[in-house]
Write a protein that holds these residues in place. Structure first.
Motif, mmCIF file in Angstrom:
data_model
loop_
_atom_site.group_PDB
_atom_site.id
_atom_site.type_symbol
_atom_site.label_atom_id
_atom_site.label_comp_id
_atom_site.label_asym_id
_atom_site.label_seq_id
_atom_site.Cartn_x
_atom_site.Cartn_y
_atom_site.Cartn_z
ATOM 1 N N UNK A 1 0.870 -1.177 0.000
ATOM 2 C CA UNK A 1 0.000 0.000 0.000
ATOM 3 C C UNK A 1 0.904 1.224 0.000
ATOM 4 N N UNK A 2 0.916 1.927 -1.126
ATOM 5 C CA UNK A 2 1.937 2.950 -1.307
ATOM 6 C C UNK A 2 1.847 4.043 -0.247
ATOM 7 N N UNK A 3 0.668 4.694 -0.125
ATOM 8 C CA UNK A 3 0.563 5.746 0.890
ATOM 9 C C UNK A 3 -0.898 5.866 1.268
ATOM 10 N N UNK A 4 -1.116 6.451 2.422
ATOM 11 C CA UNK A 4 -2.484 6.551 2.898
ATOM 12 C C UNK A 4 -3.274 7.495 2.014
ATOM 13 N N UNK A 5 -4.436 7.067 1.526
ATOM 14 C CA UNK A 5 -5.255 7.988 0.742
ATOM 15 C C UNK A 5 -5.741 9.161 1.585
ATOM 16 N N UNK B 1 -5.955 13.192 0.776
ATOM 17 C CA UNK B 1 -7.263 13.802 0.983
ATOM 18 C C UNK B 1 -7.146 15.032 1.884
ATOM 19 N N UNK B 2 -6.444 14.863 3.016
ATOM 20 C CA UNK B 2 -6.296 15.966 3.966
ATOM 21 C C UNK B 2 -5.596 17.152 3.316
ATOM 22 N N UNK B 3 -4.543 16.844 2.555
ATOM 23 C CA UNK B 3 -3.806 17.917 1.878
ATOM 24 C C UNK B 3 -4.711 18.670 0.918
ATOM 25 N N UNK B 4 -5.418 17.883 0.093
ATOM 26 C CA UNK B 4 -6.256 18.505 -0.927
ATOM 27 C C UNK B 4 -7.340 19.342 -0.275
ATOM 28 N N UNK B 5 -7.950 18.795 0.779
ATOM 29 C CA UNK B 5 -9.025 19.522 1.410
ATOM 30 C C UNK B 5 -8.531 20.746 2.163
ATOM 31 N N UNK B 6 -7.314 20.659 2.719
ATOM 32 C CA UNK B 6 -6.747 21.829 3.398
ATOM 33 C C UNK B 6 -6.586 22.960 2.393
ATOM 34 N N UNK B 7 -6.082 22.623 1.210
ATOM 35 C CA UNK B 7 -5.954 23.632 0.155
ATOM 36 C C UNK B 7 -7.321 24.190 -0.192
ATOM 37 N N UNK C 1 -18.065 10.243 4.048
ATOM 38 C CA UNK C 1 -18.025 9.513 2.776
ATOM 39 C C UNK C 1 -16.761 8.670 2.668
ATOM 40 N N UNK C 2 -15.640 9.276 3.047
ATOM 41 C CA UNK C 2 -14.367 8.572 2.967
ATOM 42 C C UNK C 2 -14.313 7.368 3.888
ATOM 43 N N UNK C 3 -14.924 7.522 5.064
ATOM 44 C CA UNK C 3 -14.959 6.400 6.003
ATOM 45 C C UNK C 3 -15.821 5.272 5.456
ATOM 46 N N UNK C 4 -16.911 5.649 4.800
ATOM 47 C CA UNK C 4 -17.829 4.645 4.274
ATOM 48 C C UNK C 4 -17.229 3.926 3.079
ATOM 49 N N UNK C 5 -16.591 4.676 2.207
ATOM 50 C CA UNK C 5 -16.083 4.110 0.973
ATOM 51 C C UNK C 5 -14.754 4.774 0.628
ATOM 52 N N UNK C 6 -13.655 4.088 0.901
ATOM 53 C CA UNK C 6 -12.341 4.702 0.697
ATOM 54 C C UNK C 6 -12.117 5.159 -0.742
ATOM 55 N N UNK C 7 -12.857 4.583 -1.691
ATOM 56 C CA UNK C 7 -12.646 4.986 -3.078
ATOM 57 C C UNK C 7 -12.975 6.450 -3.294
#
Lengths: 340, 267, 663
Positions: A20-24, A28-34, A324-330
Motif C-alpha cells: 500500500x503505497x501511501x495513505x489515501x 485527501x487531507x492535503x487537498x481539502x486543506x488547500x 463519505x471517505x470512512x464509508x467508501x475509501x474509493x
C-alpha cells in the motif's frame, strides 16, 4: 432529480498486492486543506468587497442621518476609510487574524462576542436538525425502497411520493408558523419561542427538519432502489443473507455514499433554514442577529456573520466528505469529492 | 507500388502528471498502405484504444509523428488538423452510443457529408447510395436510431464513416458489443466493402478470431508497445513474440482443455 | 466489450403525462389565471382601509382582516401576481444565467473548466438563502433586489447541472464522432448537446421555481424582501405572524397559497422527471398468451434419477405472463460440466438463475420439478442449504463484490452465517481456498478491498468464494466474458481444477461456443427461451450439430485457426412476447416447412445421438431429410447481405421495431 445514481465502478488497475503505497487520507487531507484555504480566502475577500460594493457611506450608516460633517470626517478617520483600499484590506485581514471582527453600529458590541453568543444556539439547532434528518430519512427511504422493490406495493410508493412532495413544498417558516399556531397557541403543549428549555427546541427543530427529511428520504429511496439492482447485492442474496445483514451491511454503506454525494448539500442547506426559522421562534442564534443587521445596514455584523456561516458551511461539507471517505475509501481518490 | 496512407513514428502518449503520470503508448510505429486492413490486437490496457484516438486526432501524442498521406498531423495547425481529421474516420465500439438519439439517420449521414450545413433533404440520393452500400434501404434515413438493432446501427455507423470518403477507417472494437450472428453480419459488410471500395482500415479488436477474418496484416500490442507486426498468415502460423504465442494459445479453439472422461449424452 | 454490454434499444421517449404532472400543471394554470385577473377583481377590496382591524375568520372575511382592517383573503389573491412574477423572474435569471455560465465554462476548454467547476462547487455549498441575504444587504431591500438575489443564488445549481450534463453527453461517442467529422462547436452544441440535455434542465427549472418561491417569500417574511406598500405572500404571512396568538386566521391564507404553488412546481418537476425517465411508467401489459402446454421434450427419467440438479419444464415469466424461458428441461449428473450456449435474450442466464433461486424481481419461475440434490427449489428451501450447496460465479467480477467491504468479510460470510463456522476458522479456510484458486498473496488479499485487485484476481477470488462451502453444484454465469483471453484461459482451467478436485458439477453459461466446447462434457443450445439442441461437446467441436440454429450459430462463429468466413443468420430472434406458435426459429430457417409454423417441435433423438427440437431433422420417416440438412443448410442459411436476400434483413428488423414503437 436529474442526477443518476452515483454508484461508481472501481478503476481497472489493481494496486500491487501487499504494497500500500501511501495513505489515501493524507492526500485527501492535503487537498481539502488547500480547498478550505481557498474558501477562506474567497470569504475574506468577498466580505471585504461586499462592504465596498454597498451603496452609501459606512460612516453615515454608523452615525445615522443627523451626523454633522465634522463627526463624519472624524468617524471616517477612525474607521480607516480615508486610507487607500489596499491598506484598508490589510487592516481588515489583520483584524481578522487578531480575532477582531469590528463592532456593531447598532449596539457597539464587539461582533466577535455577538457571534460567540449566537453561534452555540444556531449550531445546536442545526446539528439537532441534521441528526434528526439522517435518523429519519435514511430508514424511511430504505424501508420504502425495500417494500416497493421490483414494482411491488405501488400504492405505498405513490403515497410516499405524494406525501413527501407535499411536505417538501412547505417552507420552513410556514411550517414553523403552523406548528406554533397548532402546538403553542391552540394546544399550548409546547412553548412558542425562546431557547430556555429542551421543550422549546422541539418546534424549531421540527420546522427546520421536516422538509429536508422528505427531500433526503426521496433521494435515499431512489439510491436504495439503484443499489438493490447492483450485482454485488445479487451476490449477497446468493449467499442467502436476509434482513438486517443484507440491507444494513451490504446496501446501507453503498447507498449512504451515493446519498451523501447527492444529498450532502441538503444537510449544509439546513443552515439556511435554521437562520430563517430562528426569527419565527425568536431563537437567539446568529440568524436573528444577521437579518436584524441587514435591515439596519450594520456592516460589521453582516461581514462577521457571512464569514462565520460560510466557514461553518465549508466545515460541514468537509464533515460530509470525511464520512463519505470512512464509508467508501474509493471516494477519497475521487477528483472533486462532494464539493470544495 | 502502393501508397502509404498512414504512418506513425515514435508515438508516445502519457496521461496524468508527476507521480501519477502513466505511459500509455511507448514509441509506437505503424504503417498502413492503401487498400490494406491492419488488425490491431491486444488485451485491455494494452493501449490499442488510445492508439485509435491518436490516429483520429482525439488524443495528442507527447512525441512522435503521425503522417497522413505524408502530411504530418502533429505539427499541423487547427485548420489543417480539421481537414486531415476528415480523411480518417472512426467507427466507435458501442453502436448504442455512437448515434445521436435525437437525429434521424438521414440527418446523421448528411452531417457527415457536409458538417457545416448538412440537411437530409439536400443529400437524399447520396444518403440512399450510402445506405445501399451497407445493405440498408433508403427509407431508413427517415428513422431515428432507436428503430434499429445493434447490427443495423453499426452498419449505419459504417455508412457515416464512408460518407466522408475517408482515406482510412479506424474500426474500434466494432463487433465486440454484438451477438455472434450479428457480428457475422457486420463483418460481412466490412468484407464486401473492402473488396468493392479498396477500403484502407485499421481494425482494432481483442478477438483474434475476428481479426483473422478481416485483416491483411496483424499488429500485436502489449503494455503500450507494438510487440509484433506481420502478415496475417505468418502471424497466425508462426508467431514470433512470446506474448503473441500466449495470446494465440489462450484463444479457446473448442479443443478440450483436459482429457475427458467420455460422458455420453443421455439417451 | 461483451454481449452483456448491449443495452436494449431505448425507445424514443414521449411525454407520458402522469396524474401528478397533470395535477401540477392544472394548479399552475389556475394560479396563472388568478395572477392575471385577481388585481382587477379584488384589487380595491385588498387596498380598502377603514374596515374593522384584527377580525378573526368569518363568513365575511374567511381569513380575517389585518391591522389596517383589510381583507386577508383578497390580499392573498391579489398578491398572487406579485409573488408569481417574482418567482418567474428569479427562475428565469437562475436558468438563463446558470445555463449560460455552465455552457460557457464547458465550452471554454479544460483549464477554465476545472477552475470554473471548483468555483461552482464553492458557490453551491453556500446556502442559497444566505447568499440571497447578502445580495439583499448589498443592494437595498426590495422586490427587484430579492428577485436578483434569489436568481443569482440559484445560478450555481443550474451551472453545475449544465456542466455535468454537457460533460456527460460530450463523452458520448456520437459527439466525438461529430467532432471528427468537422462539425463546428456551435453546431455541435445546438444539434448534439442541447437536445440531449434539455429534459433534465427542464426538470430543474420547475424545481427552481419551487425553490425560489420558498426563498423569495422567505426574504419577504424576514422583512428584507418586498417593501411596503407592495406585498407578496411572504409579507402577508409575516404580518399575520405578528398577531398569531390573538388571531391565527390571517396566517392561513398566505400559507396555503405558498404551499399550493410550491406543490404545483414540485409536482410538475416530479411529473416531468417520471414522464421523461425511460425506466418508469413503461409497464405495458401484454395479453396472456395462449399457453402451449405439452410434455415438451420431457426429461429423461433415468438421467434425472441420480442427477445433482434437475429442471423439468422450467418456465420463467414476467408478471404479464410473457414467457422468457419456455419449457426448458435439463439435468446435470454428479461431477458433470454442462454448458448452456445461446445469444443474448435466449434465456440461458435466467435458466441458470432459476436453478440458483436468484431470479430478479419481478420474474417468477414455475417447473414440474426444480431441484439441486435433494433440495426442492419450487417450495421454500432452507436458506442455509441453498447458500452452501449451490455456488455461484457471476459474469462481472468488478461489480459482483461489494465495493465498500473488505474481501475477507465477503469471502467468509457464507461460512459464518450458514455454516456456523467461527471467524478464525472461516478465515483460515478462505485463505486456503484462495491459494487453491491461485490468488497471489492470499493472506493480504483478505484485508483488501475488491478494487485493489485486478479483474482476473477478482474472478479467482469469486471462484474461491463459491467453492468455499464445497457446493454440489457450481453455477458459472458467463464467468470469463468480462476478462481478457489470457485470463479467460486461466479461469477456465481453474473451474476444471475445482471440478476435478471436489467433483463439483458445473453449469457453465456462455455465449461463446468455443468456451463451452473446450470445457464442458455436454452442451445445451438455447434459442428464444427454448432448448433447441442437446449434444456432447465432442459433437459441437466436430460441428456435428443437427438443429439448423446450432448449425447457423457454428457457421457464424469465426475461428482463429480456419479461413472459413463467418456467415450471418438473416433476421432477428423474436421478442418473447411475439414468439410464434410453432418453432421459434422457423422465420429465419432455411429448411422451414409449413408444420414448423404451426406446431412446436419437441426434443427428439437424432441420428447422431444428440437431441434436437426440429421437425425436419427429427423426421425419421423421410429418408431424404438428413441429406437435405447436409446439403441445404450451408447454402441457404449462410446467405449474407451481399446476395439478393440480404436487403430483406434491415427492412424486416426495422419494421419490427417500428411496430414495437407504435404500440
Amino acid at each position: 432529480m436529474a442526477e443518476a445514481a452515483v454508484v461508481t465502478e472501481p478503476g481497472p488497475k489493481a494496486r500491487a498486492a501487499a504494497g500500500r503505497s501511501r495513505s489515501p487520507w493524507l492526500a485527501f487531507a492535503l487537498r481539502r486543506a488547500v480547498g478550505l484555504a481557498g474558501v477562506l480566502i474567497t470569504l475574506v475577500v468577498g466580505t471585504f468587497l461586499m462592504v465596498k460594493l454597498m451603496p452609501g457611506d459606512p460612516a453615515q450608516a454608523r452615525l445615522g442621518a443627523n451626523a454633522t460633517p465634522e463627526q463624519l470626517a472624524q468617524t471616517r478617520q477612525e474607521m480607516g476609510l480615508d486610507q487607500p483600499v489596499l491598506t484598508q484590506f490589510t487592516d481588515y485581514v489583520g483584524g481578522l487574524l487578531r480575532g477582531d471582527l469590528g463592532e456593531s453600529f447598532q449596539t457597539g458590541q464587539p461582533v466577535g462576542k455577538m457571534i460567540g453568543d449566537g453561534m452555540p444556539f444556531t449550531a445546536q439547532l442545526a446539528l439537532m436538525a441534521m441528526v434528526l434528518v439522517l435518523v429519519l430519512s435514511v430508514p424511511l427511504g430504505m424501508a420504502v425502497a425495500v417494500a416497493c422493490r421490483g414494482g411491488r406495493r405501488r400504492s405505498l410508493d405513490t403515497a410516499f411520493t405524494s406525501a413527501t412532495a407535499f411536505a417538501q413544498a412547505i417552507p420552513e417558516y410556514v411550517l414553523g408558523t403552523l406548528l406554533v399556531a397548532l402546538f403553542a397557541v391552540k394546544l399550548a403543549w409546547l412553548p412558542p419561542s425562546g431557547a430556555a428549555t429542551l421543550s422549546a427546541m422541539v418546534l424549531p427543530v421540527l420546522a427546520v427538519s421536516i422538509g429536508p427529511v422528505c427531500t433526503l428520504a426521496r433521494i435515499v429511496r431512489r439510491e436504495t432502489s439503484a443499489v438493490l439492482t447492483m450485482d454485488y447485492l445479487r451476490t449477497a442474496r446468493g449467499r442467502r443473507l436476509r434482513g438486517l445483514r443484507l440491507y444494513a451491511r451490504h446496501a446501507l454503506p453503498n447507498l449512504l455514499t451515493s446519498t451523501l454525494t447527492v444529498g450532502g448539500l441538503i444537510l449544509v442547506g439546513l443552515l439556511g433554514g435554521t437562520v430563517i426559522v430562528e426569527s419565527v421562534f425568536a431563537w437567539p442564534g446568529v440568524g436573528l442577529a444577521s437579518f436584524k443587521a441587514i435591515i439596519a445596514r450594520d456592516y460589521p455584523v453582516i461581514q462577521g456573520m457571512v464569514l462565520v456561516i460560510g466557514l461553518l458551511a465549508a466545515l460541514l461539507n468537509l464533515l460530509v466528505d470525511v464520512v463519505l471517505g470512512l464509508l467508501d475509501p474509493r471516494t477519497l481518490n475521487a477528483k472533486a469529492g462532494n464539493t470544495a | 507500388m502502393t501508397t502509404r496512407v498512414l504512418e506513425l513514428d515514435g508515438v508516445d502518449v502519457s496521461f496524468g502528471f508527476g507521480s501519477r503520470r502513466k505511459h500509455v503508448l511507448h514509441d509506437v510505429g505503424l504503417t498502413l498502405d492503401e487498400g490494406r486492413t491492419l488488425g490491431l490486437v491486444g488485451e485491455s490496457g494494452s493501449g490499442k484504444s488510445t492508439l485509435a484516438k491518436v490516429v483520429v486526432g482525439l488524443v495528442r501524442p507527447a512525441a512522435g509523428r503521425i503522417l497522413i498521406d505524408g502530411e504530418d498531423m502533429a505539427g499541423a495547425g487547427r485548420e489543417r488538423i480539421a481537414r486531415l481529421r476528415r480523411r480518417i474516420q472512426l467507427i466507435p465500439q458501442d453502436p448504442y452510443a455512437s448515434l445521436n438519439p435525437r437525429m434521424t439517420v438521414g440527418d446523421a449521414l448528411a452531417e457527415a457529408i457536409d458538417p457545416l450545413r448538412g440537411r437530409a433533404e439536400a443529400h437524399r440520393d447520396t444518403i440512399a447510395a450510402l445506405l445501399a452500400k451497407v445493405s440498408m434501404d433508403a427509407d431508413a434515413a427517415d428513422r431515428y436510431p432507436h428503430a434499429f438493432s445493434g447490427g443495423q446501427r453499426q452498419r449505419i455507423a459504417i455508412a457515416r464513416a464512408l460518407a466522408v470518403g475517408p482515406e482510412v477507417i479506424v474500426a474500434d472494437e466494432v463487433t465486440s458489443a454484438l451477438d455472434c450472428s450479428v457480428q457475422a453480419e457486420v463483418l460481412g459488410v466490412l468484407r464486401d466493402l473492402r473488396a468493392s471500395m479498396r477500403l484502407t482500415m485499421l481494425f482494432i479488436s481483442h478477438d483474434l478470431a475476428v481479426v483473422r477474418h478481416v485483416s491483411d496484416e496483424v499488429a500485436v500490442m502489449s503494455g503500450g508497445r507494438i510487440v509484433e507486426h506481420e502478415q496475417r498468415d505468418r502471424i497466425f502460423a508462426s508467431p514470433q513474440h512470446d506474448y503473441t504465442k500466449l495470446l494465440l494459445a489462450s484463444v479457446p479453439d473448442g479443443k478440450p482443455l483436459r482429457e475427458r472422461r467420455g460422458t455420453a449424452v443421455s439417451k | 466489450m461483451t454481449v452483456a454490454a448491449v443495452k436494449p434499444a431505448a425507445p424514443r421517449r414521449r411525454l407520458r403525462p402522469t396524474p401528478g404532472l397533470i395535477a401540477g400543471l392544472t394548479v399552475m394554470a389556475a394560479l396563472l389565471l388568478l395572477a392575471l385577473v385577481a388585481p382587477w377583481i379584488w384589487g380595491d377590496e385588498a387596498e380598502a382601509l377603514g374596515g374593522t382591524p384584527y377580525l378573526p375568520s368569518s363568513s365575511e372575511h374567511w381569513f380575517g382582516t389585518d391591522p389596517q382592517g383589510r381583507d386577508v383573503l383578497a390580499r392573498t389573491l391579489v398578491a398572487t401576481r406579485t409573488t408569481l412574477l417574482m418567482c418567474f423572474g428569479a427562475t428565469a435569471i437562475a436558468a438563463v444565467g446558470g445555463i449560460g455560465l455552465g455552457a460557457a465554462i464547458w465550452v471554454a476548454g479544460p483549464r477554465v473548466r476545472e477552475i470554473g467547476q471548483r468555483l461552482i462547487d464553492v458557490m453551491i455549498s453556500y446556502p442559497a438563502v444566505l447568499l440571497a441575504m447578502i445580495v439583499a444587504a448589498v443592494l437595498s431591500p426590495g422586490a427587484v433586489t430579492s428577485v436578483v438575489a434569489i436568481g443569482l443564488a440559484t445560478c450555481p445549481a443550474f451551472a453545475r447541472l449544465t456542466t455535468n450534463l454537457a460533460a456527460n453527453i460530450a463523452a458520448r461517442d456520437f459527439v466525438s464522432t461529430a467532432r471528427l467529422l468537422g462539425v463546428p462547436p456551435l453546431r455541435l452544441l445546438r444539434r448534439h448537446i442541447v437536445p440531449n440535455i434539455a429534459e433534465p434542465l427542464l426538470v430543474l427549472v420547475s424545481v427552481a421555481f419551487t425553490v425560489s418561491l420558498k426563498a423569495l417569500s422567505g426574504l419577504s417574511f424576514l422583512g428584507i424582501g418586498v417593501q411596503i406598500p407592495s406585498y407578496d405572500w411572504g409579507k402577508l404571512l409575516a404580518d399575520g405572524l405578528q398577531d398569531i396568538y390573538n388571531n391565527p386566521a390571517p396566517v392561513i391564507g398566505p400559507s396555503v397559497a405558498i404551499v399550493l404553488a410550491g406543490l404545483a412546481g414540485g409536482l410538475i418537476g416530479d411529473g416531468l422527471a417520471a414522464a421523461l425517465s425511460p425506466n418508469e411508467g413503461g409497464g405495458r401489459a401484454r395479453g396472456d398468451r395462449a399457453k402451449v402446454k405439452a410434455a415438451l421434450g420431457a426429461l429423461d427419467a433415468s438421467a434425472a434419477a441420480g442427477a445433482v440438479a434437475v429442471a423439468d419444464d422450467l418456465v420463467v415469466s414476467l408478471p404479464d405472463g410473457t414467457r422468457l424461458v419456455d419449457g426448458v428441461s435439463l439435468s446435470i449428473a454428479p461431477g458433470e460440466i454442462v454448458g448452456v450456449v445461446g445469444e443474448s435474450g435466449s434465456g440461458k442466464s435466467l435458466t441458470a438463475m432459476s436453478l440458483a433461486k436468484l431470479l430478479p424481481e419481478p420474474l417468477r419461475s414455475d417447473a414440474a420439478q426444480l431441484r439441486v440434490g435433494d433440495l426442492d427449489l419450487t417450495g421454500n428451501p432452507s436458506r442455509s442449504r441453498l447458500a452452501t450447496e449451490i455456488g455461484i460465479v457471476y459474469q462481472d467480477p468488478s461489480s459482483s463484490f461489494n465495493p465498500v467491504l473488505k474481501l475477507g468479510g465477503q469471502l467468509t460470510e457464507t461460512l459464518r452465517v450458514h455454516g456456523g463456522v467461527g471467524r478464525g476458522e472461516a478465515r483460515r479456510r478462505a485463505v486456503e481456498q484462495l491459494k487453491l484458486a491461485h490468488v497471489t498473496h492470499p493472506e493480504a488479499r483478505m484485508k483488501q478491498y475488491p478494487h485493489e485487485l485486478s479483474g482476473g484476481q477478482r474472478q479467482r477470488a469469486m471462484i474461491a468464494s463459491a467453492m468455499l462451502t464445497k457446493p454440489k453444484l457450481l453455477i458459472a454465469d458467463e464467468p470469463t466474458t468480462a476478462l481478457d483471453v489470457t485470463v479467460q484461459a486461466e479461469v477456465l482451467k481453474l473451474l476444471l481444477e475445482a471440478n476435478e478436485r471436489d467433483g463439483t458439477a458445473i453449469l457453465l453459461i456462455s455465449h461463446d461456443i468455443a468456451v463451452v466446447s473446450s470445457v464442458c462434457d455436454r452442451v445445451l443450445v438455447m434459442y428464444s427461451g427454448r432448448l433447441v439442441e442437446e449434444l456432447t461437446a465432442g459433437q459441437l467441436r466436430a460441428k456435428d450439430a443437427q438443429h439448423p440454429y446450432t448449425r447457423a450459430l457454428l457457421a457464424a462463429t469465426p475461428a482463429v485457426d480456419e479461413d472459413t468466413e463467418p456467415a450471418s443468420i438473416p433476421g432477428r430472434p423474436p421478442q418473447p412476447a411475439d414468439r410464434p406458435a410453432g418453432c421459434a426459429f422457423a422465420p429465419r430457417c432455411a429448411l422451414v416447412r409449413p408444420v414448423c409454423h404451426e406446431e412446436r417441435p419437441l426434443l427428439r433423438i437424432t441420428g447422431t445421438g444428440s437431441r434436437a427440437a426440429c421437425h425436419v431433422v427429427g423426421e425419421p420417416a423421410e429418408a431424404g431429410a438428413p441429406a437435405a440438412v447436409e446439403a441445404g443448410a450451408p447454402a441457404a442459411v449462410h446467405e449474407t447481405s451481399d446476395v439478393p436476400a440480404g436487403p430483406v434483413l434491415p427492412e424486416q428488423g426495422a419494421a419490427q421495431d417500428a411496430e414495437e414503437t407504435a404500440r
